[in-house]
Design a protein around this motif. Structure first.
Motif, short mmCIF file in Angstrom:
data_model
loop_
_atom_site.label_atom_id
_atom_site.label_comp_id
_atom_site.label_asym_id
_atom_site.label_seq_id
_atom_site.Cartn_x
_atom_site.Cartn_y
_atom_site.Cartn_z
N MET A 14 0.85 -1.17 0.00
CA MET A 14 0.00 0.00 0.00
C MET A 14 0.90 1.24 0.00
O MET A 14 1.73 1.40 0.89
N LEU A 15 0.74 2.07 -1.01
CA LEU A 15 1.57 3.27 -1.16
C LEU A 15 0.69 4.50 -1.18
O LEU A 15 -0.44 4.45 -1.68
N SER A 16 1.21 5.61 -0.68
CA SER A 16 0.49 6.87 -0.83
C SER A 16 0.77 7.37 -2.25
O SER A 16 1.76 6.99 -2.87
N LEU A 17 -0.10 8.19 -2.77
CA LEU A 17 0.04 8.66 -4.16
C LEU A 17 1.41 9.26 -4.45
O LEU A 17 2.01 8.95 -5.49
N PRO A 39 7.03 1.89 2.37
CA PRO A 39 5.62 1.84 1.99
C PRO A 39 4.74 2.07 3.22
O PRO A 39 5.18 1.87 4.35
N LYS A 40 3.51 2.49 2.98
CA LYS A 40 2.58 2.71 4.08
C LYS A 40 2.30 1.39 4.81
O LYS A 40 2.18 1.35 6.02
N ARG A 41 2.21 0.31 4.04
CA ARG A 41 1.90 -1.00 4.63
C ARG A 41 2.26 -2.09 3.64
O ARG A 41 2.10 -1.92 2.43
N ILE A 42 2.74 -3.23 4.14
CA ILE A 42 2.95 -4.42 3.32
C ILE A 42 2.13 -5.53 3.97
O ILE A 42 2.26 -5.80 5.16
N ARG A 43 1.26 -6.14 3.18
CA ARG A 43 0.43 -7.23 3.70
C ARG A 43 0.79 -8.50 2.94
O ARG A 43 0.75 -8.53 1.72
N ARG A 44 1.14 -9.54 3.69
CA ARG A 44 1.43 -10.82 3.04
C ARG A 44 0.11 -11.47 2.65
O ARG A 44 -0.75 -11.70 3.48
N VAL A 45 -0.03 -11.75 1.38
CA VAL A 45 -1.24 -12.38 0.88
C VAL A 45 -1.06 -13.89 0.86
O VAL A 45 -1.92 -14.64 1.26
#
Length: 66
Positions: A14-17, A39-45
């Protein structure tokens, strides 16, 4: 999963613009984006069994103070 091959690990970033930086080749053709180091957030899928076990071993070593 592809036939005969294990599925790759997959993370959602998840990145900000303002963090999106378009990468271009020498001819100006878009190639993708440059991923930021913050990055704002990294989520492991999806985490492969091999990566999951490696992360568990790493956590065990850290718990031992190594």
């Amino acid at each position: 999963m592809r036939a005969g091959r294990k599925a790759d690990d997959w993370d959602a970033w998840m990145l900000s613009l303002p963090q999106y930086e378009l990468r271009r080749d020498a001819h100006g053709k878009a190639m993708g984006i440059q991923l930021p180091s913050d990055p704002k957030r990294i989520r492991r899928v999806r985490v492969s069994p091999e990566r999951k076990r490696a992360l568990e071993v790493l956590a065990e070593l850290r718990a031992l103070g190594l």
